[in-house]
Design a protein around this motif. Structure first.
Motif, short mmCIF file in Angstrom:
data_model
loop_
_atom_site.label_atom_id
_atom_site.label_comp_id
_atom_site.label_asym_id
_atom_site.label_seq_id
_atom_site.Cartn_x
_atom_site.Cartn_y
_atom_site.Cartn_z
N ALA A 29 0.87 -1.24 -0.04
CA ALA A 29 -0.15 0.05 0.03
C ALA A 29 0.99 1.16 -0.01
O ALA A 29 0.16 2.23 -0.36
CB ALA A 29 -0.95 -0.04 1.30
N ASN A 30 2.03 1.09 0.35
CA ASN A 30 3.10 2.38 0.43
C ASN A 30 4.30 2.36 -0.40
O ASN A 30 5.05 2.94 -0.27
CB ASN A 30 3.63 2.50 1.82
N GLY A 31 4.01 1.50 -1.79
CA GLY A 31 4.76 1.72 -2.89
C GLY A 31 5.95 0.82 -2.96
O GLY A 31 6.67 0.71 -4.13
N HIS A 51 13.91 -3.14 -0.06
CA HIS A 51 12.56 -2.70 -0.60
C HIS A 51 12.80 -1.87 -1.82
O HIS A 51 13.40 -0.79 -1.83
CB HIS A 51 11.87 -2.02 0.47
N GLU A 52 12.19 -2.30 -3.04
CA GLU A 52 12.22 -1.36 -4.09
C GLU A 52 10.99 -0.48 -4.42
O GLU A 52 9.87 -0.89 -4.27
CB GLU A 52 12.18 -2.34 -5.43
N GLN A 60 11.70 7.12 0.92
CA GLN A 60 11.69 7.92 1.79
C GLN A 60 10.66 8.13 2.81
O GLN A 60 10.71 8.15 4.00
CB GLN A 60 12.52 9.17 1.75
N ALA A 61 9.51 8.23 2.18
CA ALA A 61 8.28 8.05 3.07
C ALA A 61 7.88 7.19 3.42
O ALA A 61 7.57 7.12 4.68
CB ALA A 61 6.93 8.66 1.81
N PHE A 62 8.35 5.67 2.96
CA PHE A 62 7.94 4.57 3.81
C PHE A 62 8.74 4.67 5.01
O PHE A 62 8.33 4.00 5.82
CB PHE A 62 8.43 3.30 2.69
N GLY A 63 10.14 4.79 5.00
CA GLY A 63 10.93 4.88 5.85
C GLY A 63 10.57 5.75 6.92
O GLY A 63 11.02 5.43 8.39
N PHE A 85 19.70 4.50 0.58
CA PHE A 85 19.19 4.40 -0.46
C PHE A 85 20.19 4.17 -1.63
O PHE A 85 21.36 4.69 -1.52
CB PHE A 85 18.27 5.45 -0.81
N ALA A 86 19.73 3.49 -2.73
CA ALA A 86 20.51 3.38 -3.71
C ALA A 86 19.83 3.18 -5.12
O ALA A 86 18.46 2.82 -4.94
CB ALA A 86 21.46 2.11 -3.77
#
Length: 89
Positions: A29-31, A51-52, A60-63, A85-86
């Motif tokens: 639900a969060n991408g 997580h991709e 960033q929002a998920f984190g 992040f990469a």
């Protein structure tokens, strides 16, 4: 595409894994478009998760999700995770 990497130690892998698997719908639900779990060969409680996401902003929002922080606590994450992040090239 951006990949979120999270490395942390957990108190008990089996407990952590149940919590992680139960979080699947929140991920979707969060991408989160794909994910993977890795365990260190010398410490089965040393976990790296990927997580991709379509964008860095989504990752960033998920984190920052409060639900994620709660799930990590409930799953027995020890200490502060290492997060980065990469972008795949």
């Amino acid at each position: 595409m951006t990949t979120l990497f999270v490395r942390h130690e957990v108190s008990d892998y089996a407990t952590w894994r149940k919590t992680y698997d139960a979080f699947d719908q929140v991920q979707k639900a969060n991408g989160v478009t794909a994910q993977a779990v890795y365990r260190a060969t010398d410490n089965p409680n040393d976990i790296t998760v990927t997580h991709e996401f379509a964008t860095l902003e989504a990752a960033q929002a998920f984190g920052k999700l409060e639900e994620l922080k709660t799930a990590m606590r409930n799953g027995g994450v020890l200490g502060t995770p290492t997060v980065w992040f990469a972008n795949k090239t």
